[in-house]
Design a protein around this motif. Structure first.
Motif, PDB file in Angstrom:
ATOM      1  N   ALA A 121       0.803  -1.157  -0.243  1.00 23.62           N
ATOM      2  CA  ALA A 121       0.024   0.075  -0.019  1.00 23.62           C
ATOM      3  C   ALA A 121       1.034   1.198   0.016  1.00 23.62           C
ATOM      4  CB  ALA A 121      -0.965   0.069   1.304  1.00 23.62           C
ATOM      5  N   THR A 122       2.043   1.047   0.570  1.00 25.58           N
ATOM      6  CA  THR A 122       3.132   2.126   0.715  1.00 25.58           C
ATOM      7  C   THR A 122       3.698   2.358  -0.599  1.00 25.58           C
ATOM      8  OG1 THR A 122       3.137   1.899   3.082  1.00 25.58           O
ATOM      9  CG2 THR A 122       5.013   3.439   1.772  1.00 25.58           C
ATOM     10  N   PHE A 123       3.933   1.433  -1.382  1.00 24.56           N
ATOM     11  CA  PHE A 123       4.624   1.322  -2.675  1.00 24.56           C
ATOM     12  C   PHE A 123       3.737   0.833  -3.833  1.00 24.56           C
ATOM     13  CE2 PHE A 123       7.726   0.853   0.737  1.00 24.56           C
ATOM     14  CZ  PHE A 123       8.985   1.404   0.317  1.00 24.56           C
ATOM     15  N   PRO A 124       2.803   1.610  -4.164  1.00 21.37           N
ATOM     16  CA  PRO A 124       1.810   1.224  -5.410  1.00 21.37           C
ATOM     17  C   PRO A 124       2.623   0.553  -6.687  1.00 21.37           C
ATOM     18  CG  PRO A 124       1.295   3.423  -4.592  1.00 21.37           C
ATOM     19  CD  PRO A 124       2.709   3.258  -4.004  1.00 21.37           C
ATOM     20  N   ARG A 125       3.737   1.078  -7.055  1.00 27.88           N
ATOM     21  CA  ARG A 125       4.319   0.442  -8.208  1.00 27.88           C
ATOM     22  C   ARG A 125       4.668  -0.995  -7.877  1.00 27.88           C
ATOM     23  NH1 ARG A 125       6.774   3.399 -12.111  1.00 27.88           N
ATOM     24  NH2 ARG A 125       6.518   5.683 -12.026  1.00 27.88           N
ATOM     25  N   LEU A 126       5.129  -1.264  -6.530  1.00 30.43           N
ATOM     26  CA  LEU A 126       5.432  -2.768  -6.346  1.00 30.43           C
ATOM     27  C   LEU A 126       4.114  -3.405  -6.379  1.00 30.43           C
ATOM     28  CD1 LEU A 126       8.135  -2.382  -3.557  1.00 30.43           C
ATOM     29  CD2 LEU A 126       8.512  -2.444  -6.095  1.00 30.43           C
ATOM     30  N   LYS A 127       3.126  -2.977  -5.604  1.00 27.24           N
ATOM     31  CA  LYS A 127       1.850  -3.636  -5.495  1.00 27.24           C
ATOM     32  C   LYS A 127       1.476  -4.293  -6.845  1.00 27.24           C
ATOM     33  CE  LYS A 127      -2.960  -3.091  -3.289  1.00 27.24           C
ATOM     34  NZ  LYS A 127      -3.625  -2.411  -2.730  1.00 27.24           N
ATOM     35  N   GLU A 128       1.538  -3.445  -7.962  1.00 25.33           N
ATOM     36  CA  GLU A 128       1.237  -4.014  -9.253  1.00 25.33           C
ATOM     37  C   GLU A 128       1.926  -5.186  -9.653  1.00 25.33           C
ATOM     38  OE1 GLU A 128       1.542  -0.308 -11.577  1.00 25.33           O
ATOM     39  OE2 GLU A 128      -0.127   0.536 -10.414  1.00 25.33           O
ATOM     40  N   ARG A 129       3.280  -5.314  -9.326  1.00 25.13           N
ATOM     41  CA  ARG A 129       4.272  -6.139  -9.629  1.00 25.13           C
ATOM     42  C   ARG A 129       4.552  -7.255  -8.691  1.00 25.13           C
ATOM     43  NH1 ARG A 129       4.674  -0.880 -11.358  1.00 25.13           N
ATOM     44  NH2 ARG A 129       5.120  -0.559 -13.514  1.00 25.13           N
ATOM     45  N   LEU A 130       3.872  -7.643  -7.684  1.00 25.21           N
ATOM     46  CA  LEU A 130       4.194  -8.553  -6.737  1.00 25.21           C
ATOM     47  C   LEU A 130       4.641  -9.769  -7.471  1.00 25.21           C
ATOM     48  CD1 LEU A 130       1.749  -7.786  -3.759  1.00 25.21           C
ATOM     49  CD2 LEU A 130       4.164  -7.367  -3.825  1.00 25.21           C
ATOM     50  N   GLY A 131       4.068 -10.358  -8.354  1.00 29.20           N
ATOM     51  CA  GLY A 131       4.234 -11.633  -8.867  1.00 29.20           C
ATOM     52  C   GLY A 131       5.341 -11.581 -10.085  1.00 29.20           C
ATOM     53  N   GLN A 132       6.133 -10.252 -10.172  1.00 29.22           N
ATOM     54  CA  GLN A 132       7.042 -10.433 -11.379  1.00 29.22           C
ATOM     55  C   GLN A 132       8.407 -10.569 -10.783  1.00 29.22           C
ATOM     56  OE1 GLN A 132       6.372  -6.534 -13.509  1.00 29.22           O
ATOM     57  NE2 GLN A 132       8.452  -6.336 -14.244  1.00 29.22           N
TER      58      GLN A 132
END
Length: 236
Positions: A121-132
């Motif tokens: 939630a603090t890092f929106p860019r990472l939230k979109e890429r958790l499985g990458q």
């Protein structure tokens, strides 16, 4: 009492006496920047504080605890985290799996899923890429991942070494917004950063290192306005 107290710290890199009797402190909730040209001793200072360089003199205490003789993992358990310049992202693991590494040695490892949701939630860019796959991220996104991984165990203080190095300006702007947000949430930061203007804009205070010694200290706002001192000690 300051959260971090450094007194007469000496540190060597190989046979070079890189840090020579420096003293400084960081209060809880502050962002403090260590400034200076390349080779001034900034990275060596951070590595010594984290227990990654064995040869040192002087004293360091963190949250009232002396750090002498404590290995890096023991300092981590006290609440001191470190994000090195090279980020140490683990190839072959996803973003989520890299985040999980931040809790492997923590007493909070049972909270992994909840902490990943909180960090995402603090890092929106990472939230979109958790499985990458993590190393497929851009340089700026990998830097954010390294910081997020360090935050997984909710450290009291993070040592950040050149977080904006090699990162596109848009992500640099996001990153320094993140540092200001981390401060508001109660995380203390000791920052080494060549982008002087950005660093001072989010910092409370700053120390300038030159040839292993502290040559100037003051409020960040005062140093931001003093271009003469910046040019003398910090210009690349």
């Amino acid at each position: 009492m300051a959260l971090l107290e450094v007194r007469e710290l000496d540190a060597w890199y190989d046979r070079s006496h890189v840090v020579q009797g420096i003293s400084f402190e960081v209060e809880a909730g502050e962002i403090v920047t260590l400034m200076g040209r390349n080779g001034a001793g900034k990275t060596t200072t951070l590595r010594t504080l984290m227990g990654l360089l064995a040869r040192s003199g002087g004293s360091v205490s963190f949250d009232g605890q002396p750090l002498q003789g404590r290995p890096a993992h023991a300092r981590y358990h006290l609440g001191l985290a470190y994000v090195p310049e090279d980020r140490r992202i683990v190839a072959g693991l996803t973003v989520r799996e890299n985040l999980q590494l931040g809790l492997i040695a923590s007493a909070r490892r049972g909270e992994t899923d909840a902490m990943i949701e909180e960090i995402a939630a603090t890092f929106p860019r990472l939230k979109e890429r958790l499985g990458q796959e993590a190393t497929s991220l851009s340089g700026g996104e990998q830097q954010m991942l390294a910081i997020a991984r360090a935050m997984m165990a909710r450290p009291k203080m993070i040592l950040l070494d050149e977080p904006s190095e090699g990162i596109m300006p848009l992500l640099v702007h996001e990153m320094f917004q993140l540092f200001a947000r981390m401060k508001r949430q109660g995380t203390t930061i000791l920052l080494v950063e060549q982008n002087v203007e950005r660093a001072l804009s989010v910092s409370d205070r700053a120390y300038i290192l030159d040839q292993g010694r502290i040559v100037h200290a003051g409020a960040a706002a005062d140093l931001l306005a003093d271009t003469e001192i910046q040019n003398r000690y910090c210009a690349v």
